[in-house]
Write a protein that holds these residues in place. Sequence first.
Motif, mmCIF file in Angstrom:
data_model
loop_
_atom_site.group_PDB
_atom_site.id
_atom_site.type_symbol
_atom_site.label_atom_id
_atom_site.label_comp_id
_atom_site.label_asym_id
_atom_site.label_seq_id
_atom_site.Cartn_x
_atom_site.Cartn_y
_atom_site.Cartn_z
ATOM 1 N N ARG A 5 0.942 -3.493 -3.069
ATOM 2 C CA ARG A 5 2.404 -3.391 -3.085
ATOM 3 C C ARG A 5 2.869 -2.519 -4.243
ATOM 4 N N TYR A 48 19.747 -4.054 0.255
ATOM 5 C CA TYR A 48 19.919 -4.512 -1.132
ATOM 6 C C TYR A 48 21.314 -5.089 -1.369
ATOM 7 N N ILE A 56 15.484 -11.372 -8.777
ATOM 8 C CA ILE A 56 14.082 -11.738 -8.586
ATOM 9 C C ILE A 56 13.277 -11.372 -9.829
ATOM 10 N N ASN A 60 12.206 -5.577 -9.855
ATOM 11 C CA ASN A 60 12.820 -5.548 -8.530
ATOM 12 C C ASN A 60 14.210 -4.927 -8.595
ATOM 13 N N TYR A 164 2.090 -0.739 2.170
ATOM 14 C CA TYR A 164 2.747 -2.048 2.339
ATOM 15 C C TYR A 164 2.045 -2.883 3.399
ATOM 16 N N HIS A 180 5.690 -12.893 8.399
ATOM 17 C CA HIS A 180 6.941 -12.172 8.685
ATOM 18 C C HIS A 180 6.698 -11.160 9.789
ATOM 19 N N ASN B 3 12.802 -18.940 1.309
ATOM 20 C CA ASN B 3 13.293 -17.678 1.854
ATOM 21 C C ASN B 3 13.550 -16.677 0.725
ATOM 22 N N GLN B 4 14.162 -17.174 -0.378
ATOM 23 C CA GLN B 4 14.485 -16.250 -1.474
ATOM 24 C C GLN B 4 13.203 -15.653 -2.021
ATOM 25 N N VAL B 5 12.182 -16.513 -2.210
ATOM 26 C CA VAL B 5 10.922 -15.990 -2.754
ATOM 27 C C VAL B 5 10.377 -14.925 -1.799
ATOM 28 N N ASP B 6 10.469 -15.190 -0.499
ATOM 29 C CA ASP B 6 9.892 -14.242 0.454
ATOM 30 C C ASP B 6 10.606 -12.910 0.440
ATOM 31 N N LYS B 7 11.859 -12.885 -0.047
ATOM 32 C CA LYS B 7 12.570 -11.604 -0.033
ATOM 33 C C LYS B 7 12.302 -10.852 -1.337
ATOM 34 N N ASP B 8 11.067 -11.014 -1.858
ATOM 35 C CA ASP B 8 10.816 -10.394 -3.168
ATOM 36 C C ASP B 8 10.314 -8.971 -3.027
ATOM 37 N N GLU B 9 10.233 -8.475 -1.783
ATOM 38 C CA GLU B 9 9.727 -7.110 -1.591
ATOM 39 C C GLU B 9 10.884 -6.129 -1.513
ATOM 40 N N LEU B 10 10.580 -4.871 -1.834
ATOM 41 C CA LEU B 10 11.644 -3.843 -1.842
ATOM 42 C C LEU B 10 11.916 -3.369 -0.410
#
Lengths: 215, 10
Positions: A5, A48, A56, A60, A164, A180, B3-10
């Motif tokens: 990543r 965003y 986060i 980020n 990714y 996901h 869910n919040q943790v999972d949205k840690d990607e850009l």
Amino acid sequence: MNIFRLAGDMTHLFSVLVLLLKIHTIKSCAGVSLKTQELYALVFAARYLDIFTNYISLYNTVMKLIFLGSSFSIVWYMRYHKIVRRSYDKDQDTFRHYFLILPCLLLALLINEKFTFKEVMWTFSLYLEAVAILPQLVLLQRTRNIDNLTGQYVFLLGAYRALYILNWVYRYFTEPHFVHWITWVSGLVQTLLYADFFYYYFQSWKNNQKLHLPA
Amino acid sequence: IKNQVDKDEL
């Protein structure tokens, strides 16, 4: 955070820096599709939304600001900068990208993880990013001699999503709940759209020739 | 939180 990543984010960062460098230093956007840049600005704006509400990490937040700032400034340069805009060949950049936005929005309303505004916009940004490169690939097929920076830009942009995918594989095997499907499928589609570009890019690099996509 | 943790990607 894993190495795939981080490598993906750095590759993505480099792709926008290469493009900004090209446009800012030689004041030219020849061969660059404004439509793809506009789609990417929309992707980041939709993805965003929670940049100031959902903190986060510093990394980020900084990266999100860089991607938002660079994509919108590239659109500004290509639309309004009096020198740069002259090198934009709008009669070649004719992909009807508005036909991409609506289907992605409808699909996001139908297929998402949770039917909330933020989640739908986030899903919309994933679907839109998957197809955002199409106007650029079409333009490359029409552009006779693709300059190195533009070729490198597209290559890095495709490579970041491929990295990714490795990141998602890694997280799937190391984090129990990490599933996901929507992200994975759209990321895979996005990378597959670059397949033929990667092929010709590699060929031009191997034979040390100018990059040229067949029409 | 998940869910919040999972949205840690850009």
